[in-house]
Write an enzyme that holds these catalytic residues in place. Sequence first.
Site, short mmCIF file in Angstrom:
data_model
loop_
_atom_site.label_atom_id
_atom_site.label_comp_id
_atom_site.label_asym_id
_atom_site.label_seq_id
_atom_site.Cartn_x
_atom_site.Cartn_y
_atom_site.Cartn_z
N VAL A 40 0.86 -1.17 0.00
CA VAL A 40 0.00 0.00 0.00
C VAL A 40 0.90 1.23 0.00
O VAL A 40 1.83 1.33 0.80
CB VAL A 40 -0.92 0.03 1.23
CG1 VAL A 40 -1.75 1.31 1.26
CG2 VAL A 40 -1.83 -1.20 1.25
N CYS A 41 0.65 2.13 -0.92
CA CYS A 41 1.37 3.41 -0.99
C CYS A 41 2.89 3.16 -1.11
O CYS A 41 3.34 2.42 -1.97
CB CYS A 41 1.01 4.25 0.23
SG CYS A 41 1.47 5.99 0.09
N ALA A 42 3.66 3.75 -0.20
CA ALA A 42 5.12 3.65 -0.28
C ALA A 42 5.64 2.28 0.12
O ALA A 42 6.85 2.02 0.05
CB ALA A 42 5.77 4.72 0.59
N ALA A 93 -1.52 2.80 -5.03
CA ALA A 93 -1.09 4.19 -4.87
C ALA A 93 -1.28 4.59 -3.41
O ALA A 93 -0.76 3.94 -2.51
CB ALA A 93 -1.87 5.08 -5.83
#
Length: 274
Positions: A40-42, A93
């Site tokens: 998730v995300c980074a 993202a």
Amino acid sequence: MVTAHTVIVPGSPNTPGKQPADLVEAVRAAHDAGARIVSVCAGAFVLAAAGLLDGRRATTHWLYADLLAARYPHVNVDPDVLYVDDGDILTSAGKLAGIDMCLHLVRLDYGAAVANDLARRLIMPPLRDGDQAQFITPLATQGIDHALAELLPWVKAHLDEPLTVVDLARRVNMSTRTLSRHFNAVTGKTPLQWLLTQRIQQAHELLETSTYSIEQIAAQTGMGTAATLRRHFSRAVGMPPDAYRRAFRAGQVPVKFRPVAQQESRGEALPQAS
């Protein structure tokens, strides 16, 4: 020995920094043991550090996309999508896109009905394609604060009817150009792209929860004929509806749910039942 079926790596503002060696090794070991790895995300930086994204398409929050691509040049970074499903590796993202991805995982593992019920509990759209752009005007698709708030539920209740862009525009007293602009702002799609997505989503549910024939499902979803349903469903899901139903009943849900192919908004109806 790692026995997890799915391992989810969250992200934080600190994640793009140096990755802890034990975390990287744990994620690599889980993948080697057959686990599905999700970021998730980074969190994608952890997967990249483990070498799991080499040669693969992946995404992360747009703020970190350039850094991820520069640091790991063997990763095909796509900064313009909500999430990427590459089978045993999924990346998303931002955090909200992570929820979309998790709903996608629930749909894969437990079916459309369970995923849609969970989406209702979360007050989330039941299905946003991974390839939808990260940059969409932040209008609520479920609430009453946008121009399509009454139209979208109405369309979902009339999917078996022949519907064109002109029909939809007339219903909300808009020009087709204005309607298309609102659809892009609210859903990130053209009217016909969104309509086709809803029809395939309904076909998903009926294949999983009903005993209707493929011909009956084609009629109820507005596809018109079994051949049309098979063509659009196969393009979207990667397998024909008959095979999907058999796989779902056998507990062998397909690994990937590919996004619906782009359909141009020309104002014509999709094939309908006579």
